[in-house]
Every structure is written in structure tokens, then in C-alpha cells.
Motif scaffolding. Sequence first.
Motif, PDB file in Angstrom:
ATOM      1  N   ASN A 320       5.716  -6.267   5.992  1.00 57.36           N
ATOM      2  CA  ASN A 320       5.968  -5.730   7.325  1.00 57.36           C
ATOM      3  C   ASN A 320       5.141  -4.471   7.549  1.00 57.36           C
ATOM      4  O   ASN A 320       4.827  -3.743   6.597  1.00 57.36           O
ATOM      5  CB  ASN A 320       7.453  -5.387   7.494  1.00 57.36           C
ATOM      6  CG  ASN A 320       8.336  -6.622   7.462  1.00 57.36           C
ATOM      7  OD1 ASN A 320       8.027  -7.629   8.092  1.00 57.36           O
ATOM      8  ND2 ASN A 320       9.429  -6.550   6.709  1.00 57.36           N
ATOM      9  N   PRO A 321       4.803  -4.169   8.803  1.00 59.07           N
ATOM     10  CA  PRO A 321       4.085  -2.922   9.083  1.00 59.07           C
ATOM     11  C   PRO A 321       4.953  -1.713   8.733  1.00 59.07           C
ATOM     12  O   PRO A 321       6.188  -1.801   8.715  1.00 59.07           O
ATOM     13  CB  PRO A 321       3.837  -2.991  10.596  1.00 59.07           C
ATOM     14  CG  PRO A 321       4.028  -4.422  10.975  1.00 59.07           C
ATOM     15  CD  PRO A 321       5.027  -4.978  10.013  1.00 59.07           C
ATOM     16  N   LYS A 453      -2.865 -11.744  -2.956  1.00 60.20           N
ATOM     17  CA  LYS A 453      -1.627 -11.287  -2.314  1.00 60.20           C
ATOM     18  C   LYS A 453      -1.069 -10.056  -3.025  1.00 60.20           C
ATOM     19  O   LYS A 453      -0.556  -9.130  -2.377  1.00 60.20           O
ATOM     20  CB  LYS A 453      -0.594 -12.412  -2.290  1.00 60.20           C
ATOM     21  CG  LYS A 453      -0.881 -13.494  -1.265  1.00 60.20           C
ATOM     22  CD  LYS A 453       0.268 -14.483  -1.163  1.00 60.20           C
ATOM     23  CE  LYS A 453       0.024 -15.489  -0.045  1.00 60.20           C
ATOM     24  NZ  LYS A 453       1.159 -16.413   0.148  1.00 60.20           N
ATOM     25  N   ASN A 454      -1.172 -10.034  -4.348  1.00 61.34           N
ATOM     26  CA  ASN A 454      -0.725  -8.852  -5.094  1.00 61.34           C
ATOM     27  C   ASN A 454      -1.559  -7.627  -4.731  1.00 61.34           C
ATOM     28  O   ASN A 454      -1.035  -6.513  -4.597  1.00 61.34           O
ATOM     29  CB  ASN A 454      -0.818  -9.111  -6.599  1.00 61.34           C
ATOM     30  CG  ASN A 454       0.179 -10.140  -7.089  1.00 61.34           C
ATOM     31  OD1 ASN A 454       1.177 -10.410  -6.420  1.00 61.34           O
ATOM     32  ND2 ASN A 454      -0.085 -10.733  -8.243  1.00 61.34           N
ATOM     33  N   ILE A 455      -2.865  -7.837  -4.569  1.00 63.70           N
ATOM     34  CA  ILE A 455      -3.769  -6.735  -4.213  1.00 63.70           C
ATOM     35  C   ILE A 455      -3.452  -6.216  -2.815  1.00 63.70           C
ATOM     36  O   ILE A 455      -3.355  -5.006  -2.583  1.00 63.70           O
ATOM     37  CB  ILE A 455      -5.234  -7.206  -4.296  1.00 63.70           C
ATOM     38  CG1 ILE A 455      -5.588  -7.578  -5.736  1.00 63.70           C
ATOM     39  CG2 ILE A 455      -6.179  -6.130  -3.772  1.00 63.70           C
ATOM     40  CD1 ILE A 455      -6.845  -8.418  -5.856  1.00 63.70           C
ATOM     41  N   VAL A 456      -3.290  -7.142  -1.877  1.00 64.56           N
ATOM     42  CA  VAL A 456      -2.995  -6.774  -0.495  1.00 64.56           C
ATOM     43  C   VAL A 456      -1.686  -5.989  -0.415  1.00 64.56           C
ATOM     44  O   VAL A 456      -1.584  -4.985   0.299  1.00 64.56           O
ATOM     45  CB  VAL A 456      -2.941  -8.042   0.384  1.00 64.56           C
ATOM     46  CG1 VAL A 456      -2.284  -7.753   1.718  1.00 64.56           C
ATOM     47  CG2 VAL A 456      -4.341  -8.604   0.602  1.00 64.56           C
ATOM     48  N   LYS A 457      -0.683  -6.431  -1.152  1.00 67.09           N
ATOM     49  CA  LYS A 457       0.605  -5.726  -1.160  1.00 67.09           C
ATOM     50  C   LYS A 457       0.440  -4.320  -1.740  1.00 67.09           C
ATOM     51  O   LYS A 457       1.021  -3.351  -1.224  1.00 67.09           O
ATOM     52  CB  LYS A 457       1.643  -6.504  -1.964  1.00 67.09           C
ATOM     53  CG  LYS A 457       3.030  -5.866  -1.961  1.00 67.09           C
ATOM     54  CD  LYS A 457       4.037  -6.696  -2.734  1.00 67.09           C
ATOM     55  CE  LYS A 457       5.446  -6.120  -2.596  1.00 67.09           C
ATOM     56  NZ  LYS A 457       5.541  -4.716  -3.040  1.00 67.09           N
ATOM     57  N   TYR A 458      -0.336  -4.201  -2.789  1.00 63.77           N
ATOM     58  CA  TYR A 458      -0.563  -2.889  -3.395  1.00 63.77           C
ATOM     59  C   TYR A 458      -1.237  -1.950  -2.397  1.00 63.77           C
ATOM     60  O   TYR A 458      -0.829  -0.792  -2.245  1.00 63.77           O
ATOM     61  CB  TYR A 458      -1.419  -3.038  -4.648  1.00 63.77           C
ATOM     62  CG  TYR A 458      -1.631  -1.742  -5.396  1.00 63.77           C
ATOM     63  CD1 TYR A 458      -0.708  -1.303  -6.337  1.00 63.77           C
ATOM     64  CD2 TYR A 458      -2.753  -0.945  -5.144  1.00 63.77           C
ATOM     65  CE1 TYR A 458      -0.895  -0.110  -7.023  1.00 63.77           C
ATOM     66  CE2 TYR A 458      -2.947   0.249  -5.820  1.00 63.77           C
ATOM     67  CZ  TYR A 458      -2.019   0.660  -6.758  1.00 63.77           C
ATOM     68  OH  TYR A 458      -2.201   1.848  -7.424  1.00 63.77           O
ATOM     69  N   TYR A 459      -2.257  -2.447  -1.705  1.00 61.83           N
ATOM     70  CA  TYR A 459      -2.962  -1.622  -0.723  1.00 61.83           C
ATOM     71  C   TYR A 459      -2.012  -1.180   0.390  1.00 61.83           C
ATOM     72  O   TYR A 459      -2.092  -0.045   0.874  1.00 61.83           O
ATOM     73  CB  TYR A 459      -4.151  -2.389  -0.143  1.00 61.83           C
ATOM     74  CG  TYR A 459      -5.427  -2.219  -0.937  1.00 61.83           C
ATOM     75  CD1 TYR A 459      -5.448  -2.441  -2.312  1.00 61.83           C
ATOM     76  CD2 TYR A 459      -6.607  -1.826  -0.323  1.00 61.83           C
ATOM     77  CE1 TYR A 459      -6.609  -2.279  -3.049  1.00 61.83           C
ATOM     78  CE2 TYR A 459      -7.780  -1.661  -1.052  1.00 61.83           C
ATOM     79  CZ  TYR A 459      -7.772  -1.891  -2.414  1.00 61.83           C
ATOM     80  OH  TYR A 459      -8.922  -1.715  -3.137  1.00 61.83           O
ATOM     81  N   ARG A 460      -1.130  -2.073   0.780  1.00 65.39           N
ATOM     82  CA  ARG A 460      -0.157  -1.723   1.814  1.00 65.39           C
ATOM     83  C   ARG A 460       0.817  -0.673   1.285  1.00 65.39           C
ATOM     84  O   ARG A 460       1.103   0.325   1.953  1.00 65.39           O
ATOM     85  CB  ARG A 460       0.590  -2.984   2.250  1.00 65.39           C
ATOM     86  CG  ARG A 460       1.549  -2.778   3.433  1.00 65.39           C
ATOM     87  CD  ARG A 460       2.952  -2.469   2.957  1.00 65.39           C
ATOM     88  NE  ARG A 460       3.875  -2.304   4.078  1.00 65.39           N
ATOM     89  CZ  ARG A 460       4.993  -1.611   4.009  1.00 65.39           C
ATOM     90  NH1 ARG A 460       5.330  -0.991   2.891  1.00 65.39           N
ATOM     91  NH2 ARG A 460       5.789  -1.522   5.061  1.00 65.39           N
ATOM     92  N   ASP A 461       1.328  -0.872   0.080  1.00 63.51           N
ATOM     93  CA  ASP A 461       2.366   0.014  -0.454  1.00 63.51           C
ATOM     94  C   ASP A 461       1.855   1.432  -0.711  1.00 63.51           C
ATOM     95  O   ASP A 461       2.589   2.405  -0.506  1.00 63.51           O
ATOM     96  CB  ASP A 461       2.950  -0.569  -1.742  1.00 63.51           C
ATOM     97  CG  ASP A 461       3.789  -1.818  -1.495  1.00 63.51           C
ATOM     98  OD1 ASP A 461       4.111  -2.089  -0.316  1.00 63.51           O
ATOM     99  OD2 ASP A 461       4.105  -2.528  -2.468  1.00 63.51           O
ATOM    100  N   VAL A 462       0.603   1.552  -1.168  1.00 63.80           N
ATOM    101  CA  VAL A 462       0.057   2.891  -1.439  1.00 63.80           C
ATOM    102  C   VAL A 462      -0.675   3.450  -0.222  1.00 63.80           C
ATOM    103  O   VAL A 462      -1.307   4.503  -0.308  1.00 63.80           O
ATOM    104  CB  VAL A 462      -0.880   2.891  -2.668  1.00 63.80           C
ATOM    105  CG1 VAL A 462      -0.144   2.410  -3.906  1.00 63.80           C
ATOM    106  CG2 VAL A 462      -2.143   2.076  -2.410  1.00 63.80           C
ATOM    107  N   ALA A 463      -0.564   2.756   0.914  1.00 65.42           N
ATOM    108  CA  ALA A 463      -1.170   3.216   2.176  1.00 65.42           C
ATOM    109  C   ALA A 463      -2.645   3.556   1.984  1.00 65.42           C
ATOM    110  O   ALA A 463      -3.094   4.657   2.283  1.00 65.42           O
ATOM    111  CB  ALA A 463      -0.401   4.415   2.724  1.00 65.42           C
TER     112      ALA A 463
END
Length: 500
Positions: A320-321, A453-463
Motif C-alpha cells: 500500500n502507499p 517482489k522482495n526488492i520492491v518491498k524493501y525499497y518501499r519499506d526503507v522509503a
Amino acid sequence: MKSVIRLFVFFYVSLLSFSLSSETILRVAHPAASPTKGNPFGASGTTPTLFYTSIYDRITDIDNNGNVVPELALSWKSVNQNQWRFKLRPGVKFSNGEKFTSETIKTVFDTVRGEAINARSWYREAPNYPRVEIVDELTVDIFTLYPSPLAPAYLSALWVVPHGHLNKVGLEGLVNNPIGSGPFKLDSWEPERIILSAYKDSWRKPKIDKMEALIVPDSSARYQALVTGQIDVAVAISTDQIDILEMNGHRAEMRNPIRTLVLVLKSNDAKSPFSNVKVRQAFNYAVDKETIAKILLSDLVKPASQPALPFAIGYDETLNPYPYDPERAIQLLNEAGYKNGVSFIIETVSGFIPNDTAILQKIASDVAKVGMNMEVRLITYPQLARNSTLGEMGGHGFIMDFTNRYADALKPIINTNHSCRGAGPWFCEESIQQVINEADKTFDLDKRIMLTKNIVKYYRDVAQSLFLFPLIGLEGIHKRVKVWKPMNDRFMYHLVEIHD
């Protein structure tokens, strides 16, 4: 005011010069021209691509659904994990009369690989294709450095030029003498006006006789030129101009979004406040993206949750955003040691994104409420292109995009400064870089998707960036233009039809 008057005089003279002709002429106003003029290998980004497709073709293309489709290659298959065989389109000739063959493809690869410094848009990609072998006149084998299940998609970014011409003039010679197999050929290139005439023997036969590309940096001037009938297409108009266009019988056409608009943050520098993950997260929480999308982008898009777009391989639909949460932003800034606030500079260009000035003003206003003082500094498009390629920043971040044009969420992370692999990375964390490298070197597509998908989630989580919206491309189309069919980041010039 003087610049606007000069612009309209320019348009009038331009129209007068063609007034005695019975030829059909398409006039398109662009916000900028490529800084490398006719050399397609020296530039990157959407603006050059929108123009170059009038002259050049590519090996493959990506359609609006993210599928790889034929262009100069009709079919392809994997011979093994590091070798792809392409069957080429027969009967193609370049505008200088040269024949398109397997030798053309080999020469382009060899030249771009050998002149990487002059091929900025492909200088990171070229080493991934160490060898090209000619099988026969219309069959070519392309070898990859690592297993590459998506090589046909990646080759949609490689422009094709005639091998004889390329051997003679080199990449730099294309600056003033571009030759392609597309529907138009160059007549003249001036700073504010580019004239092209139809190449009638193109395999993408044009339906109009001439095209005039006018360079008009100001969005309002492009819009005024359209509604007064001086141009046929205004590239990159604002959403607030749509209703008036339609009231006058014209229309707006939105390109399929293939890029995610972000504010890239300089995190790979201890002196930057964005080297602290909590400051980056606070920035994301502090911006009311829902309101920006609704008010400033006419609710045409929704806030982005990640770098990837839904059609791209590796998109994670569970993310989610960042919600608008000023209190959480203040808490994170306090935890990061910025109880008295923080100041930073964001660089941007003007006129390339609908309502970009208003969007940045709203972002600055939002973050000011939590103690973040954001100074917006205007730079030119050539400066932005150079900075994004080399990873250089005059401030602490700049407006940019994650391209999804390959329908692959991993590629922009690998091929730009969004990871340690870049020439001057603004984001580099070794823990996730190991996952990036593993994903890049597997031929197992399911495994690649899982890792991405793991990479994308990491990039999202660490902004990693301030993730904003799918980047829309909005064109104003005059009612004279009966057929206008954009596809992703290219205009289908050969399909354009004009009726007075």
C-alpha cells in the motif's frame, strides 16, 4: 510577454511557409529536444523517445499491456540461457537506401559497446551483450553475459541505424545526420524547429507528408498554440486544460503510464539528511498524495505504493502507499534527531509533467507542516539528464522516474543509480544488493519474480524515494487530427491522419 509574442510570430511564419503547399503537415510542440540531437544513443528519458520514433525503429517493442511485440525482429526464441535467436523483418530499407540485415544488428551492438561513453542511454546495458553472431542474412544470435529471460523486452530500447552509415560516421556523426527506417527522415534541425519529410519506402508507411517538431518549453504557450490552430499536437499539457480543449471540439489523449514519478533522495551520502531512513520515511508520510492526485491530476491516477507499475514483472499487489500521517512524520523526525526541523534542496525541471510546479508547491507546503523546509531549485532538462545518468546532484534529491518500459520492475533498479550497480548511486545498501544481483542472474522467471517482489518491498519499506504517482503523459490533440494512437513511450507517427 516578449517571449510569448516572439513565439506566436514564429508560429505565424512557420504556418506561412507551408501555406502554399497542398501537403499534409503534422505540427507537434514538444517541451524540449534531445540534447544530443539526432544521436539516439546519447540521450535517455521520455522526451527524446517521443521524437526519435519518427526516424528510428527498434528490435522489439512493448505494447500497452506490457507484452513484447515485433518491430524489426519478427520472432525470437531462447537457444540456451545465454543465447537468443532473432528472425528479422525482410524487405526493410533505411532512408539512405541501405538494406536492413543481420549485419546491421551486429554493427550496432559492436559500435555501441565500443563507444560506451558516447552511448549514455545504453552504456550500462551494452556490456550485457558481449557477442552477436550472424546466422544468415535475416537471422542473428545475440549472446547475454548472464542468463536473461527478458532479453527480448530489454532490446526494445535499442535504436537501429544502418551499418554502412554507422561505420562511416560513428555515433557522433548521427548528431547532425540521423538515418533510420522509420516513417520520417530529417530535413533540417534548428534550435526551435525540426522539419521532417515522409519516408515513403518505410515499412511503417506514413499517411502524412511532413512533420514539424517545434520546441516550446512553456506549457501554456503549447496549449495556446493548440487552441488557436497553430499546431496539431501539444505534448505534455496540464490536466486543468482538458475541459477547455473539449469545449472547443479538441481532445486530450493520455499515454499509458509506464513510469513511476518519484523524488529521488540522496541517501548514499552521510552529509545528506536522507541518509537516515527515518527522514526518508517521514518525507513519505508528510505528503498528502491523495489530495494531489485528486485536485492537481484530476483523479486520473492513484498514489504509487512502490517503484513498479501493475503491468510490470515483480509488481507486488499487496503493498500500500504510505498514508498521509503528519504526526507519524514528526515522530520519525524526532527519532532521527531533527526535533528542530530539517532543510533540503530538491532539483526539478519545468513543463514535462502535468501541473509539476503546483505539485511541488503542494509537497513543499505539506512537509513544511512537519518541520521539513524544502527548497525547489529549477534546472534544465540537459542538466537533469546528465545528473540522473552520472548520479550527480546539486541538492539532496531531484524529480525523476522509475521506468517500467521493459515491463520489468528490476531493470530500472539495475540499470540506473537506484542501486550500487550505478555509476554514481544515490542509493546503495549491500544487504539488498546481494538479492538484486541474484535476481539479475537467474534464468528462472518464477524465482526472478519472487526476488524482485522482495526488492520492491524493501525499497518501499526503507522509503528509497518519495513515491508519488504513475507518470502520466497527456497530449492535447487538435480536432484536425482524426487518428492519434500512442503506445507507451512512443507516438505511432505512421498511423496519424489529418483532415482539415
